[in-house]
Design an enzyme around this catalytic site. Structure first.
Site, mmCIF file in Angstrom:
data_model
loop_
_atom_site.group_PDB
_atom_site.id
_atom_site.type_symbol
_atom_site.label_atom_id
_atom_site.label_comp_id
_atom_site.label_asym_id
_atom_site.label_seq_id
_atom_site.Cartn_x
_atom_site.Cartn_y
_atom_site.Cartn_z
ATOM 1 C CG ASP A 1 -31.355 -43.516 -39.650
ATOM 2 O OD1 ASP A 1 -30.828 -44.590 -39.451
ATOM 3 O OD2 ASP A 1 -31.326 -42.562 -38.858
ATOM 4 C CG MET B 1 -21.315 -49.102 -42.853
ATOM 5 S SD MET B 1 -21.396 -48.892 -41.061
ATOM 6 C CE MET B 1 -21.276 -50.578 -40.488
ATOM 7 C CE LYS C 1 -23.626 -40.292 -43.817
ATOM 8 N NZ LYS C 1 -22.910 -41.181 -44.677
#
Ligand code: SAH
Length: 502
Positions: free
Chosen positions: A34, A171, A56
């Protein structure tokens, strides 16, 4: 063995990976990792392992969860052992539970290797213990990702307020204003301490402590973005006295290490332990030379009086060949041994050899004088060293009457690292120091990054291990801002720290 391992990569600091995780990484056929899993952990994977990045990158979105599941299951069905490496702990806001369900539903077996979760570790590295008897009896991990437009919140804000728990939001930066408002509306005091920690446990960690009423505005003003954790509670006030990690003198500062990878670990660790973001840029590599001539020299050692080592690599390679031909330390019994510097001396001591001479200053000129004082003038001297090296030592010893044989045992060759990462670090301003430990590292650095290009980055400061290296740097038009009094790797790191804190 299980088919799939869900592995916690920890919060960022590679030292916080568990031993179990490292062991499994070393066995896996496929590693799926990740955005938040530190890339350097991949060095624990086997060379043959298939490595798949699903995070990402440069603004792009992450690979959809269904695709990740399909990939993991596909590889496991092929009979491969899959390591699914996820930031922090896989079962704490990591969708590890969902992935495990899919794996089980596919009839495959799995194991989970818990990791150190960011909510605990980033707080700890910011000097904030998430529980403390004087402040709170409990801690809650909460997602801050809930859509603020959603009518029915899954959160019981009143319960969070009543509990007096330390609240740790993951988050949550984008929703910070909403989170703070809801908490205050539910009864948490507006002046309650509140902290943000960004990129916790890494060299890019930043944090600040504020009050619930001000925190959102302050986070915006300071430019805080993901990945950050938000901590609410009296424990945040302890940062003032318990801060430790952010006191590291080079925290957040980029340092380029140009040494050969085989030799860089000492220097890299010196900088890392002081908080620096180390850019390894091994512009040279060590290559062993054909052992034939070395064997000849080793077998003829009885002829010599002195053995002079000028580098760790010289010791390593000479010793290797000595073993290969079936000899050991006893063959050196009649010889006097010199080491040009402390690291070389250490390499000898590691092999059970105590050098008879180590100079106070580590440049050839001083070594010559010291050896002459030791009576080397009419003796036979063997110098195992790099193919290309300064000729001062053999020349001056010969001039003084010694009979010198230079024995090249290894050479440094140009290695071709991609300069993209270093250029990016220079461009962003993160790189503040470029370190050189020999003239060849200087030459090879500028073979990769042109002096004109380098000239554009005014913030960069150069650190050279000694005067000879500094002179080579001057030849490219740059001044050595930093030069330690003692020509050693730890002294170089110390000199950089002094410069950074001056
Ligand atoms: N499974 C992870 C959490 C993944 S959710 C764990 O256990 O840590 C992603 C969120 O984790 C980020 O938005 C941020 O809130 C937090 N996070 C992960 N790594 C972090 C870090 N190094 N510093 C601060 N927050 C981090």
């Amino acid at each position: 063995m299980a088919d799939v391992y869900l592995i916690g990569a920890g919060p960022g600091d590679p030292g916080l990976l568990t031993i179990r995780a490292r062991d499994i990484l070393g066995l896996a056929d496929v590693v799926v990792y990740d955005y938040l899993a530190n890339r350097c952990l991949l060095s624990y994977a086997r060379d043959e392992a298939e490595i798949v990045y699903v995070g990402k990158k440069g603004g792009q979105h992450t690979v959809p969860q269904e695709e990740i599941n399909a990939l993991v299951i596909d590889r496991a069905r092929q009979g491969k052992t899959v390591a699914r490496l996820k930031g922090g702990d896989p079962f704490v806001f990591g969708r590890g539970g969902e992935e495990a369900e899919e794996i089980v539903a596919a009839g495959l077996s799995y194991e989970v290797v818990p990791g150190v979760t960011a909510g605990v570790a980033a707080a700890a590295y910011a000097g904030i213990p998430v529980t403390h008897r004087a402040h709170t009896p409990s801690v809650a991990f909460i997602t801050g990702h809930e859509d603020p437009a959603k009518q029915e919140s899954a959160h019981d804000w009143e319960a969070y307020a009543r509990s007096k728990s330390t609240l740790v939001f993951y988050m949550g930066v984008a929703n910070l204003a909403m989170i703070a408002d809801r908490l205050m509306a539910a009864g948490r005091p507006p002046d309650e301490p509140c902290a943000l920690v960004r990129w916790g446990t890494t060299c890019r960690q930043r944090s600040f402590v504020s009050r619930l009423r001000d925190v959102a505005a302050e986070a915006r003003a300071r430019g805080y973005k993901a990945p950050s954790i938000i901590i609410v509670g009296g424990v945040c006030a302890l940062k003032g006295s318990l801060d430790w990690f952010e006191k590291r003198p080079l925290l957040g500062k980029g340092v380029v290490v140009t040494r050969a990878r085989e030799q860089a670990s000492g220097l890299v660790e010196e900088f890392r332990s002081r908080g620096a973001c180390v850019y390894e840029f091994p512009t040279i590599a060590v290559a062993d030379l054909d052992s034939g001539p070395v064997e000849q020299a080793v077998l003829g050692l009885a002829e010599y009086d002195w053995l002079v080592f000028t580098s760790v690599n010289g010791v390593r390679r000479f010793w290797e060949v000595l073993w290969e031909v079936g000899l050991d330390a006893r063959i050196l019994a009649g010889l006097e041994i010199a080491a040009i510097g402390p690291a070389t001396a250490e390499a000898l001591i590691d092999r059970g050899l105590r050098p008879d001479f180590v100079p106070d200053k580590y440049v050839a000129e001083h070594v010559v004088q010291g050896l002459l004082d030791k009576g080397v003038a009419n003796k036979k001297v063997l110098i195992p060293r790099a193919l290309k090296a300064r000729e001062v030592l053999p020349r001056e010893l010969e001039r003084a009457g010694a009979r010198v044989t230079v024995l090249p045992v290894y050479e440094t060759v140009l290695s071709g690292p991609d300069p993209a990462e270093v250029l990016e670090g220079l461009e962003s301003g993160e790189i503040v120091y470029v370190t050189f430990t020999s003239s060849s590292t200087v030459e090879n650095f500028f073979a990769r990054i042109a002096p004109e290009t380098m000239g554009r980055f005014g913030q960069a400061r150069f650190a050279c291990i000694g005067p000879v290296t500094a002179e080579t740097l001057a030849g490219f038009g740059f001044k050595a801002h930093i030069q330690p009094a003692e020509y050693t790797v730890p002294a170089l790191a110390e000199a950089v720290v002094r410069d950074a804190t001056a």
